[in-house]
Design an enzyme around this catalytic site. Sequence first.
Site, PDB file in Angstrom:
ATOM      1  N   TRP A  46      20.649 106.887  49.250  1.00 12.72           N
ATOM      2  CA  TRP A  46      19.691 107.874  48.749  1.00 12.72           C
ATOM      3  C   TRP A  46      18.908 107.369  47.545  1.00 12.72           C
ATOM      4  O   TRP A  46      17.865 107.907  47.197  1.00 12.72           O
ATOM      5  CB  TRP A  46      20.411 109.176  48.391  1.00 12.72           C
ATOM      6  CG  TRP A  46      21.262 109.116  47.146  1.00 12.72           C
ATOM      7  CD1 TRP A  46      22.222 108.201  46.828  1.00 12.72           C
ATOM      8  CD2 TRP A  46      21.224 110.031  46.051  1.00 12.72           C
ATOM      9  NE1 TRP A  46      22.795 108.479  45.631  1.00 12.72           N
ATOM     10  CE2 TRP A  46      22.206 109.615  45.126  1.00 12.72           C
ATOM     11  CE3 TRP A  46      20.480 111.176  45.770  1.00 12.72           C
ATOM     12  CZ2 TRP A  46      22.451 110.281  43.926  1.00 12.72           C
ATOM     13  CZ3 TRP A  46      20.732 111.839  44.576  1.00 12.72           C
ATOM     14  CH2 TRP A  46      21.698 111.400  43.670  1.00 12.72           C
ATOM     15  N   ASP A  47      19.420 106.324  46.905  1.00 14.67           N
ATOM     16  CA  ASP A  47      18.753 105.769  45.728  1.00 14.67           C
ATOM     17  C   ASP A  47      17.285 105.441  46.010  1.00 14.67           C
ATOM     18  O   ASP A  47      16.416 105.621  45.143  1.00 14.67           O
ATOM     19  CB  ASP A  47      19.454 104.486  45.275  1.00 14.67           C
ATOM     20  CG  ASP A  47      20.956 104.637  45.142  1.00 14.67           C
ATOM     21  OD1 ASP A  47      21.595 105.051  46.131  1.00 14.67           O
ATOM     22  OD2 ASP A  47      21.498 104.324  44.076  1.00 14.67           O
ATOM     23  N   GLU A  98      29.625 111.334  43.857  1.00 16.83           N
ATOM     24  CA  GLU A  98      30.303 110.483  44.831  1.00 16.83           C
ATOM     25  C   GLU A  98      31.823 110.432  44.676  1.00 16.83           C
ATOM     26  O   GLU A  98      32.483 109.659  45.361  1.00 16.83           O
ATOM     27  CB  GLU A  98      29.741 109.048  44.807  1.00 16.83           C
ATOM     28  CG  GLU A  98      28.267 108.977  45.150  1.00 16.83           C
ATOM     29  CD  GLU A  98      27.762 107.558  45.284  1.00 16.83           C
ATOM     30  OE1 GLU A  98      28.534 106.706  45.736  1.00 16.83           O
ATOM     31  OE2 GLU A  98      26.596 107.304  44.925  1.00 16.83           O
TER      32      GLU A  98
END
Length: 308
Positions: free
Chosen positions: A115-116, A254
């Site tokens: 997703w970065d 996370e």
Amino acid sequence: MVLELEISPGQVVCFERSVAIVRSDTQGLDPGGEARDKLGFARHIGWRGVVAAHEAAWASRWQCSDVQVDGDAEAQRALRFALYHLNSAANPADERVSIGARALTGDDYRGHVFWDTEIFLLPFYVLTWPEAARALLMYRFHTLDAARAKAARMGWRGALYAWESAYTGAEMTPEQAVGPDRKIIDILCGKQEQHISADVAYAVWQYWQATGDEGFLLDAGAEILLETGRFWASRAQLEADGYRHIRGVIGPDEYHQDIDDNAFTNVMARWNIRRALDVAALLRECWPSIGHASQAGLAWTIPRCSSG
């Protein structure tokens, strides 16, 4: 290749070697022919011409994206170092690839896309290099079928993107790993880190808002928004308290697993559904034939028309 030379002490010998790197993993490509063409062009303009073209390309990138800081040379160097890596990693000419978590700095995460890219990197490209931003989003469009398949396997509608994505978009997150104490650790990110679909949708919408790229919206962006919106509509389950809940996820930190109603995930899911409704309304207003097809959950054929 073997070269044999007789040289005298103190004599300077310079070697010039041209190398062409091309892709061969896409059907229809002729890597041999393409490599020969590139090498032929390099020989035609000579190594000085190759260097000049390289310098001109970088000068263009710096002109579009350089940041100047007065009075803080260290901050200036740090920012330019980051800009160098960002400008090096993107390839607007290839919409079948994206940027891995470590970009070009190493092989950690095996080059997988997280997703970065959409949340942290894409805003830079949208504002300084929209062609690169478009290519990165088209990578997500080309992997949409894999996202649909993942959602279906887990019992939901729409598209759930892979937490770790590679060429096909299939989920690449390992299910287990061996810890430092040699115990087996279950890795749940591939199953529970689901905010990725809303993150991709967020990037699509930001690009559309910044560029007004109708071609992208009709060819790819609307479908991504609608399919990710469908995922969240099926994922948020209505319960006895009269509210819909998203249970058993991992948020953006996370680490905390099996979380119910993670704030980030819930807010992004709601945002995603609203943008899907917005784009459906836009399609019905400006491209009626597409709008009715999207409402019925069908594939569409895309005519070109002005949004007025």
